[in-house]
Design a protein around this motif. Structure first.
Motif, PDB file in Angstrom:
ATOM      1  N   GLN A   1      39.802  27.231  37.803  1.00 37.01           N
ATOM      2  CA  GLN A   1      41.101  26.896  37.986  1.00 37.01           C
ATOM      3  C   GLN A   1      41.394  28.662  37.115  1.00 37.01           C
ATOM      4  N   ALA A   2      40.984  29.088  36.463  1.00 35.03           N
ATOM      5  CA  ALA A   2      41.688  30.356  36.023  1.00 35.03           C
ATOM      6  C   ALA A   2      40.613  31.713  36.393  1.00 35.03           C
ATOM      7  N   GLU A   3      39.876  31.594  36.677  1.00 36.64           N
ATOM      8  CA  GLU A   3      39.252  32.278  37.390  1.00 36.64           C
ATOM      9  C   GLU A   3      39.680  32.791  39.410  1.00 36.64           C
ATOM     10  N   LEU A   4      39.728  31.147  39.738  1.00 38.57           N
ATOM     11  CA  LEU A   4      40.619  31.088  41.165  1.00 38.57           C
ATOM     12  C   LEU A   4      41.860  31.676  40.945  1.00 38.57           C
ATOM     13  N   ASN A   5      42.776  31.464  39.999  1.00 36.70           N
ATOM     14  CA  ASN A   5      43.542  32.457  39.988  1.00 36.70           C
ATOM     15  C   ASN A   5      44.064  33.904  39.625  1.00 36.70           C
ATOM     16  N   ALA A   6      42.346  34.256  39.244  1.00 37.58           N
ATOM     17  CA  ALA A   6      42.076  35.513  39.143  1.00 37.58           C
ATOM     18  C   ALA A   6      42.275  36.287  40.540  1.00 37.58           C
ATOM     19  N   GLN A   7      41.494  35.835  40.741  1.00 38.78           N
ATOM     20  CA  GLN A   7      40.886  35.873  42.776  1.00 38.78           C
ATOM     21  C   GLN A   7      41.897  35.782  43.249  1.00 38.78           C
ATOM     22  N   GLU A   8      43.162  35.133  43.499  1.00 38.72           N
ATOM     23  CA  GLU A   8      44.735  35.633  44.024  1.00 38.72           C
ATOM     24  C   GLU A   8      45.244  36.265  44.081  1.00 38.72           C
ATOM     25  N   ASN A   9      45.387  36.547  42.638  1.00 40.76           N
ATOM     26  CA  ASN A   9      45.843  38.471  42.248  1.00 40.76           C
ATOM     27  C   ASN A   9      45.071  38.751  42.787  1.00 40.76           C
ATOM     28  N   TRP A  10      44.418  38.992  42.605  1.00 39.74           N
ATOM     29  CA  TRP A  10      43.581  39.962  42.731  1.00 39.74           C
ATOM     30  C   TRP A  10      43.246  40.359  44.978  1.00 39.74           C
ATOM     31  N   ASP A  11      43.554  39.413  45.277  1.00 37.67           N
ATOM     32  CA  ASP A  11      43.609  39.008  46.603  1.00 37.67           C
ATOM     33  C   ASP A  11      45.327  39.749  47.687  1.00 37.67           C
ATOM     34  N   LYS A  12      45.789  39.665  46.148  1.00 44.23           N
ATOM     35  CA  LYS A  12      47.609  39.494  46.583  1.00 44.23           C
ATOM     36  C   LYS A  12      47.528  41.215  45.957  1.00 44.23           C
ATOM     37  N   MET A  13      46.635  40.977  44.629  1.00 41.07           N
ATOM     38  CA  MET A  13      46.920  43.366  44.527  1.00 41.07           C
ATOM     39  C   MET A  13      46.177  43.854  45.951  1.00 41.07           C
TER      40      MET A  13
ATOM     41  N   ARG B   1      46.226  43.481  48.858  1.00 39.83           N
ATOM     42  CA  ARG B   1      46.572  43.295  50.515  1.00 39.83           C
ATOM     43  C   ARG B   1      48.441  44.182  49.925  1.00 39.83           C
ATOM     44  N   THR B   2      48.558  44.355  48.895  1.00 39.75           N
ATOM     45  CA  THR B   2      49.371  45.099  48.523  1.00 39.75           C
ATOM     46  C   THR B   2      49.142  46.825  48.938  1.00 39.75           C
ATOM     47  N   GLN B   3      48.347  46.848  48.231  1.00 37.85           N
ATOM     48  CA  GLN B   3      47.733  48.257  48.551  1.00 37.85           C
ATOM     49  C   GLN B   3      47.694  48.579  49.897  1.00 37.85           C
ATOM     50  N   ALA B   4      47.101  47.719  50.284  1.00 33.76           N
ATOM     51  CA  ALA B   4      46.742  47.559  52.126  1.00 33.76           C
ATOM     52  C   ALA B   4      48.126  48.104  53.084  1.00 33.76           C
ATOM     53  N   GLU B   5      49.135  47.283  52.437  1.00 34.94           N
ATOM     54  CA  GLU B   5      50.616  47.092  53.003  1.00 34.94           C
ATOM     55  C   GLU B   5      50.343  49.105  52.469  1.00 34.94           C
ATOM     56  N   MET B   6      51.069  49.477  51.279  1.00 31.31           N
ATOM     57  CA  MET B   6      51.328  50.971  50.928  1.00 31.31           C
ATOM     58  C   MET B   6      50.510  51.939  51.401  1.00 31.31           C
ATOM     59  N   GLU B   7      49.044  51.776  51.901  1.00 29.74           N
ATOM     60  CA  GLU B   7      48.917  52.637  52.632  1.00 29.74           C
ATOM     61  C   GLU B   7      48.946  52.991  54.338  1.00 29.74           C
TER      62      GLU B   7
END
Length: 207
Positions: A47-59, A61-67
């Motif tokens: 579960q911790a690894e899943l949460n970490a992956q979700e947070n990484w994906d969000k980061m 996506r946010t970086q791509a949107e900013m670019e």
């Protein structure tokens, strides 16, 4: 019993009480934190690894949107710089139109008219050079295939020497500003010559 011995006995008693209290607290801590099985630990780790992956994906996506936002802003700024002269350029090409019409109308060979025509031609060349420095160029037209994105047809003319839909005459020049249409060229376009049908009855000239 002496006072010294009494104080030693009291200290030993206090130490014993403190030791008992600490042991009691440790027992309470043990009851509050039960041991987890291997399966439970594995589940929590997953579960911790899943949460970490979700947070990484969000980061990401946010970086791509900013670019993407930065690219859009840069493009808008670039277009603003490129086309800031658009309104002024439209007014300037109207002046060029007037100069060209004046030169075409000055057909007389009198010294005064010749001098005026030569001065107008020199002024026209200077205007054209100035426009070229700012990437304002005429639309290619005569002899080119008709392009509705660049040309505006005002009439058609039968012509058997060129392909249909070829620009024959330019009534008014068109212009581009940084490869974007500033004004379409007003042109005459060729069309095929209408030939009489082959099955048209021939007239008997001897009748």
């Amino acid at each position: 019993m002496s006072n010294k011995q009494a104080r030693s006995a009291e200290s030993a008693e206090e130490l014993s009480v403190n030791t008992v209290d600490e042991a009691h607290l440790l027992e309470e801590d043990d009851t509050e934190m039960p041991e987890l099985s291997v399966a439970e630990l594995t589940e929590k780790l997953a579960q911790a690894e899943l949460n970490a992956q979700e947070n990484w994906d969000k980061m990401l996506r946010t970086q791509a949107e900013m670019e993407n936002l930065k690219r859009r802003v840069d493009k808008d700024l670039d277009n603003t710089r490129k086309f800031a002269l658009e309104r002024f350029a439209k007014e300037l090409i109207n002046v060029i139109d007037s100069l060209e019409l004046g030169i075409q109308a000055s057909v007389s060979e009198s010294p005064e008219v010749v001098k005026l025509r030569e001065g107008s031609e020199l002024t026209l060349k200077q205007f054209e050079a100035t426009l070229a420095r700012f990437n304002i160029v005429p639309v290619e037209a005569v002899g080119k295939p008709f392009n509705p994105e660049l040309h505006q047809a005002v009439s058609t003319q039968p012509n058997g020497e060129v392909e249909p839909n070829t620009v024959l005459i330019v009534f008014q020049k068109g212009y581009l500003l940084n490869d974007r249409l500033l004004r379409p060229a007003m042109v005459v376009v060729s069309k095929a010559i209408d030939l009489p049908p082959e099955n048209t009855p021939k007239i008997d000239e001897q009748a």
